[in-house]
Scaffold this motif. Sequence first.
Motif, PDB file in Angstrom:
ATOM      1  N   UNK A 161      28.345 -62.491  36.460  1.00  0.00           N
ATOM      2  CA  UNK A 161      29.504 -61.826  35.863  1.00  0.00           C
ATOM      3  C   UNK A 161      30.135 -62.699  34.785  1.00  0.00           C
ATOM      4  N   UNK A 162      30.254 -63.991  35.054  1.00  0.00           N
ATOM      5  CA  UNK A 162      30.794 -64.916  34.055  1.00  0.00           C
ATOM      6  C   UNK A 162      29.877 -64.990  32.845  1.00  0.00           C
ATOM      7  N   UNK A 163      28.582 -65.087  33.090  1.00  0.00           N
ATOM      8  CA  UNK A 163      27.630 -65.177  31.980  1.00  0.00           C
ATOM      9  C   UNK A 163      27.705 -63.938  31.093  1.00  0.00           C
ATOM     10  N   UNK A 164      27.905 -62.788  31.695  1.00  0.00           N
ATOM     11  CA  UNK A 164      28.008 -61.552  30.915  1.00  0.00           C
ATOM     12  C   UNK A 164      29.221 -61.601  29.981  1.00  0.00           C
ATOM     13  N   UNK A 165      30.349 -62.082  30.467  1.00  0.00           N
ATOM     14  CA  UNK A 165      31.541 -62.182  29.627  1.00  0.00           C
ATOM     15  C   UNK A 165      31.318 -63.197  28.502  1.00  0.00           C
ATOM     16  N   UNK A 166      30.692 -64.308  28.835  1.00  0.00           N
ATOM     17  CA  UNK A 166      30.417 -65.334  27.822  1.00  0.00           C
ATOM     18  C   UNK A 166      29.529 -64.769  26.724  1.00  0.00           C
TER      19      UNK A 166
END
Length: 254
Positions: free
Chosen positions: A186-191
């Motif tokens: 989920x964090x990687x997607x936002x990044x």
Amino acid sequence: MPEAAPSLPLSADRAGAPLLPARIGGLVFETAGMRLLGPLDLDLGPGTVTVLMGPNGAGKSLLLRLLHGLVPPTSGTILWGGAPPTEPVRRRQAMVFQSPVLLRRSVAGNIAFALSLRPGSRVAHARRLDALLDMADLTPLAHMPARRLSGGEQQRLALARALALDPEVLLLDEPTASLDPAATLAIERIVRQAHDRGTKIVFVTHDIGQAGRLADEVVFLHRGRITEHTPADAFFDRPASREARDYLAGRIVL
């Protein structure tokens, strides 16, 4: 989380000369008579996700703090678009740490506070707040006290709050180190969304798989020095330094 990226309106036009390229020359950091970093030279250009890798104690987090102007170097220069990392430059950057520091406010209140630091109308801020909550998959939790969120939710909030400032450069210090795989993705997607919108990403990680998913280029540090700065494909396929080869093979790097 939904696959389609939500529309994220800019809070204000990015003003002034571009911060990139950044040029770091002869950078040294010493404390108590010990050299922890450098000397090192590094250029950071626009349009790439730069991942900093290396064993514990290599100087990755310290380099990130120096780049953001949180600590001054002992010697050498850091220039963002020709300017040192003074307060005006830092206001055009954002940094997210491994352990998020959240305000004693609601989820929405944390983001709204960051938005209050930027120019814009109340309507524009409200629109951007909704978009950020949507992007971070936090809309259902908007009115919950931020400190009651799970670890992954807190880190998504910290990232959304950083992006509220519409930074030209986003510095990330192992933001997924303590998260489970779903929260990490989920964090990687936002990044990746932030990068696709034109924000320069500098990302510290120990996770080789994560670096492979995110990196356009890798800066590998060992004992405070840069041993490689190369495109990600070349780094993972044919690392040039012995230290990088040992690291990628899972061997202890001495």
